[in-house]
Design a protein around this motif. Structure first.
Motif, PDB file in Angstrom:
ATOM      1  N   MET A  35       0.931   6.193   5.035  1.00  0.00           N
ATOM      2  CA  MET A  35       1.202   5.503   3.765  1.00  0.00           C
ATOM      3  C   MET A  35       2.482   6.048   3.143  1.00  0.00           C
ATOM      4  O   MET A  35       2.563   7.246   2.868  1.00  0.00           O
ATOM      5  CB  MET A  35       0.048   5.713   2.773  1.00  0.00           C
ATOM      6  CG  MET A  35      -1.164   4.890   3.040  1.00  0.00           C
ATOM      7  SD  MET A  35      -2.534   5.269   1.932  1.00  0.00           S
ATOM      8  CE  MET A  35      -1.865   4.865   0.354  1.00  0.00           C
ATOM      9  N   PRO A  36       3.464   5.195   2.897  1.00  0.00           N
ATOM     10  CA  PRO A  36       4.688   5.689   2.249  1.00  0.00           C
ATOM     11  C   PRO A  36       4.468   5.968   0.770  1.00  0.00           C
ATOM     12  O   PRO A  36       3.561   5.414   0.153  1.00  0.00           O
ATOM     13  CB  PRO A  36       5.681   4.541   2.447  1.00  0.00           C
ATOM     14  CG  PRO A  36       4.822   3.335   2.597  1.00  0.00           C
ATOM     15  CD  PRO A  36       3.540   3.787   3.223  1.00  0.00           C
ATOM     16  N   GLU A  37       5.300   6.836   0.211  1.00  0.00           N
ATOM     17  CA  GLU A  37       5.247   7.124  -1.220  1.00  0.00           C
ATOM     18  C   GLU A  37       5.905   5.997  -1.997  1.00  0.00           C
ATOM     19  O   GLU A  37       6.736   5.266  -1.458  1.00  0.00           O
ATOM     20  CB  GLU A  37       5.996   8.426  -1.540  1.00  0.00           C
ATOM     21  CG  GLU A  37       5.193   9.649  -1.389  1.00  0.00           C
ATOM     22  CD  GLU A  37       5.909  10.866  -1.941  1.00  0.00           C
ATOM     23  OE1 GLU A  37       7.151  10.857  -2.080  1.00  0.00           O
ATOM     24  OE2 GLU A  37       5.219  11.840  -2.239  1.00  0.00           O
ATOM     25  N   ALA A  75      -2.902  14.090  -2.111  1.00  0.00           N
ATOM     26  CA  ALA A  75      -1.673  13.425  -1.666  1.00  0.00           C
ATOM     27  C   ALA A  75      -1.514  12.034  -2.240  1.00  0.00           C
ATOM     28  O   ALA A  75      -0.507  11.394  -2.012  1.00  0.00           O
ATOM     29  CB  ALA A  75      -1.658  13.350  -0.153  1.00  0.00           C
ATOM     30  N   GLY A  76      -2.512  11.538  -2.953  1.00  0.00           N
ATOM     31  CA  GLY A  76      -2.419  10.216  -3.544  1.00  0.00           C
ATOM     32  C   GLY A  76      -2.967   9.099  -2.680  1.00  0.00           C
ATOM     33  O   GLY A  76      -2.783   7.929  -2.995  1.00  0.00           O
ATOM     34  N   LEU A 128       0.861  -1.181   0.000  1.00  0.00           N
ATOM     35  CA  LEU A 128       0.000   0.000   0.000  1.00  0.00           C
ATOM     36  C   LEU A 128       0.896   1.229   0.000  1.00  0.00           C
ATOM     37  O   LEU A 128       1.559   1.532   0.989  1.00  0.00           O
ATOM     38  CB  LEU A 128      -0.913  -0.008   1.235  1.00  0.00           C
ATOM     39  CG  LEU A 128      -1.880   1.144   1.383  1.00  0.00           C
ATOM     40  CD1 LEU A 128      -2.820   1.218   0.188  1.00  0.00           C
ATOM     41  CD2 LEU A 128      -2.676   1.004   2.658  1.00  0.00           C
ATOM     42  N   ARG A 129       0.945   1.912  -1.144  1.00  0.00           N
ATOM     43  CA  ARG A 129       1.803   3.087  -1.300  1.00  0.00           C
ATOM     44  C   ARG A 129       1.055   4.191  -2.029  1.00  0.00           C
ATOM     45  O   ARG A 129       0.163   3.933  -2.817  1.00  0.00           O
ATOM     46  CB  ARG A 129       3.051   2.731  -2.092  1.00  0.00           C
ATOM     47  CG  ARG A 129       3.906   1.701  -1.405  1.00  0.00           C
ATOM     48  CD  ARG A 129       5.320   1.782  -1.920  1.00  0.00           C
ATOM     49  NE  ARG A 129       6.181   0.831  -1.261  1.00  0.00           N
ATOM     50  CZ  ARG A 129       6.905   1.121  -0.181  1.00  0.00           C
ATOM     51  NH1 ARG A 129       6.860   2.309   0.336  1.00  0.00           N
ATOM     52  NH2 ARG A 129       7.681   0.209   0.358  1.00  0.00           N
ATOM     53  N   ARG A 130       1.462   5.424  -1.764  1.00  0.00           N
ATOM     54  CA  ARG A 130       0.907   6.571  -2.483  1.00  0.00           C
ATOM     55  C   ARG A 130       1.686   6.751  -3.771  1.00  0.00           C
ATOM     56  O   ARG A 130       2.899   6.908  -3.746  1.00  0.00           O
ATOM     57  CB  ARG A 130       1.010   7.836  -1.640  1.00  0.00           C
ATOM     58  CG  ARG A 130       0.144   7.797  -0.409  1.00  0.00           C
ATOM     59  CD  ARG A 130       0.201   9.070   0.415  1.00  0.00           C
ATOM     60  NE  ARG A 130       1.522   9.285   0.985  1.00  0.00           N
ATOM     61  CZ  ARG A 130       2.273  10.346   0.734  1.00  0.00           C
ATOM     62  NH1 ARG A 130       1.860  11.299  -0.060  1.00  0.00           N
ATOM     63  NH2 ARG A 130       3.465  10.469   1.284  1.00  0.00           N
TER      64      ARG A 130
END
Length: 70
Positions: A62-64, A19-20, A9-11
């Motif tokens: 959530m990390p990018e 922010a995505g 699960l990532r942006r």
């Protein structure tokens, strides 16, 4: 023995509006991000805006996506 990569699960870096977060959730669950955005807006209206507190929390947690290196 083969190792399969698990979904993360990532942006995303593309397909963002704020922010995505909704785009990342859509990609993770395999649904259109527009549906996630509409669902989030309905959920926010149904909870009198209390659900809007979840968005910055998810943005923070959530990390990018990792930028591809050249």
């Amino acid at each position: 023995m083969t190792v399969t990569a698990y979904k993360q699960l990532r942006r995303p870096l593309d397909d963002r509006i704020v922010a995505g977060v909704c785009s990342g959730l859509g990609r993770y669950f395999g649904v259109d991000p527009v549906l996630v955005r509409v669902g989030f807006a309905i959920f926010a209206a149904a909870t009198w805006g209390a659900a809007l507190l979840a968005y910055p929390l998810m943005w923070f947690l959530m990390p990018e996506e990792v930028t591809p290196t050249r």
